[in-house]
Design an enzyme around this catalytic site. Structure first.
Site, PDB file in Angstrom:
ATOM      1  N   TYR A 103      -5.072  36.634 -16.150  1.00 41.09           N
ATOM      2  CA  TYR A 103      -4.462  36.882 -14.843  1.00 41.09           C
ATOM      3  C   TYR A 103      -4.501  35.641 -13.952  1.00 41.09           C
ATOM      4  O   TYR A 103      -3.571  35.375 -13.182  1.00 41.09           O
ATOM      5  CB  TYR A 103      -5.162  38.043 -14.141  1.00 41.09           C
ATOM      6  N   GLU A 201     -22.446  52.269 -36.801  1.00 37.56           N
ATOM      7  CA  GLU A 201     -21.077  52.122 -36.309  1.00 37.56           C
ATOM      8  C   GLU A 201     -20.778  52.999 -35.099  1.00 37.56           C
ATOM      9  O   GLU A 201     -20.282  52.515 -34.083  1.00 37.56           O
ATOM     10  CB  GLU A 201     -20.072  52.443 -37.418  1.00 37.56           C
ATOM     11  N   ASP A 253     -19.053  54.572 -41.273  1.00 34.29           N
ATOM     12  CA  ASP A 253     -18.222  55.580 -41.925  1.00 34.29           C
ATOM     13  C   ASP A 253     -17.852  55.085 -43.326  1.00 34.29           C
ATOM     14  O   ASP A 253     -17.983  53.900 -43.646  1.00 34.29           O
ATOM     15  CB  ASP A 253     -16.936  55.817 -41.129  1.00 34.29           C
TER      16      ASP A 253
END
EC number: 5.6.2.2
Length: 368
Positions: A103, A201, A253
């Protein structure tokens, strides 16, 4: 605000490296040459295994930003403006986020120097890291908060702009744990009773382990990765291993995207291969969820999507996964056509993960 005399040697060195880089562009102009900036090509095909460090680093293929083209000239122009901003930031001993840089460029006086997207500004900071051999943390650039946290028997001292703080990562924090700062090199390890690091995770699984008291019962430092781990998280994990001699384990996972999470912790990521020696922990071990766990425990599953299959097949060609273990597991997963989440272990009860699965896996791995 600090003056020049207050800045650290690291800050001064970072600023000098940036100024030298800008001076190199100037010298090319002065010599009648077209300014260029050469960086390693950041693709999977250009990472090689460093036998000494046991991590993946960039190979010999390079890409060149050249002012011969309009797009190349704009990239070098943006680099010069960014170097000027970073140099001033370091001189004033301030910091900013990657988002703020994007920005802030809108205030620069040349439209061509402004960034079109945040990805563009992020990539430029990475380019500057590579060509200057200075980490973005030493530019005083930081990402948005990753939210990654640590829970376990560790006493540390953290340097902050409000003074030093001593924090015990069990006794002095709530169940949320100690939040990892953007620059974990500001942390000093004072004392610990930990036996290993367990990187997790998902937030749901991390909360399950803490609620069940896993960190306390097994003297574990539970590090929440929050998905793909931020650089600060990976740096802290490496420091815990290297400085405290703690084994590092990774629990995710059971899908191809999660295997890449392990890969970034252990081998390094393609995007930050120039920092693998600083971020990667090659001794890290993968706990699971393994495809063989899906079969052995008959876990609830979802079928692999087309993108999952493509990702698994891509991993078979990825040098980071070309080991007997990973090739066997990936081939098995493609064969069963299934994937499972960590929390699928709850199908065997809320305590199964802490009373059976993790202790058995950690024992098999020689951690417990």
């Amino acid at each position: 605000m600090s003056t020049d005399s207050d800045t650290t040697p690291d800050t001064e060195e970072a600023r000098e490296q940036l100024i030298d880089l800008a001076a190199d562009f100037y010298d090319q102009f002065a010599d009648g040459e077209v300014p260029t900036m050469t960086i390693p090509t950041r693709t999977k095909s250009n990472i090689v295994f460093d036998e000494d460090e046991q991590v993946w680093v960039y190979g010999d293929r390079n890409s060149t930003r050249s002012a011969k083209t309009i797009s190349g000239a704009e990239k070098i122009l943006k680099a010069v403006y960014t170097i000027d901003f970073l140099s001033q930031q370091l001189e004033e001993d301030r910091s900013s986020t990657l988002r703020e840089l994007y920005y802030l460029s809108e205030s620069w006086d040349l439209d061509e120097a402004q960034f079109n997207t945040q990805d563009e500004s992020n990539n430029l900071i990475e380019d500057l890291e590579i060509v200057s051999d200075v980490k973005r943390e030493d530019f005083h650039m930081r990402p948005e908060e990753s939210g990654a946290k640590v829970m376990g028997p560790l006493l540390l001292r953290e340097q902050t702009n409000r003074g030093d703080r001593e924090i015990h990562c069990q006794d002095d924090v709530g169940q949320g744990g100690y939040q990892i700062p953007n620059n974990p090199d500001t942390i000093e390890f004072l004392d610990n009773d930990a036996k290993f690091v367990l990187c997790v995770e998902t937030g749901g699984m991390r909360d399950r382990l803490v609620e069940n008291g896993f960190d306390d019962e097994y003297d574990a430092l539970v590090v929440h990765l929050g998905g793909q781990p931020a650089r600060a998280t990976r740096r802290l994990i490496k420091r815990l291993h290297d400085e405290l001699d703690l084994p590092v384990t990774v629990f995710t996972d059971g899908d191809p995207w999660s295997y890449r999470i392990f890969g970034s912790v252990s081998y390094g990521s393609i995007k930050s291969a120039h920092l693998s020696e600083y971020l990667a922990t090659p001794e890290a071990q993968f706990i699971g969820i393994r495809p063989e766990d899906i079969v052995e425990y008959e876990l609830p599953t979802d079928p692999l999507s087309d993108s999952d299959v493509n990702a698994l097949e891509s991993e078979l060609e990825d040098p980071r996964f070309q080991t007997d273990f990973w090739e066997e597991q990936i081939e098995l997963q493609l064969d069963i056509n299934k994937k499972a989440e960590q929390q699928a272990l709850a199908s065997r009860g809320l305590d199964f993960v802490t009373e059976t699965y993790l202790p058995e896996r950690l024992d098999e791995m020689g951690i417990l």
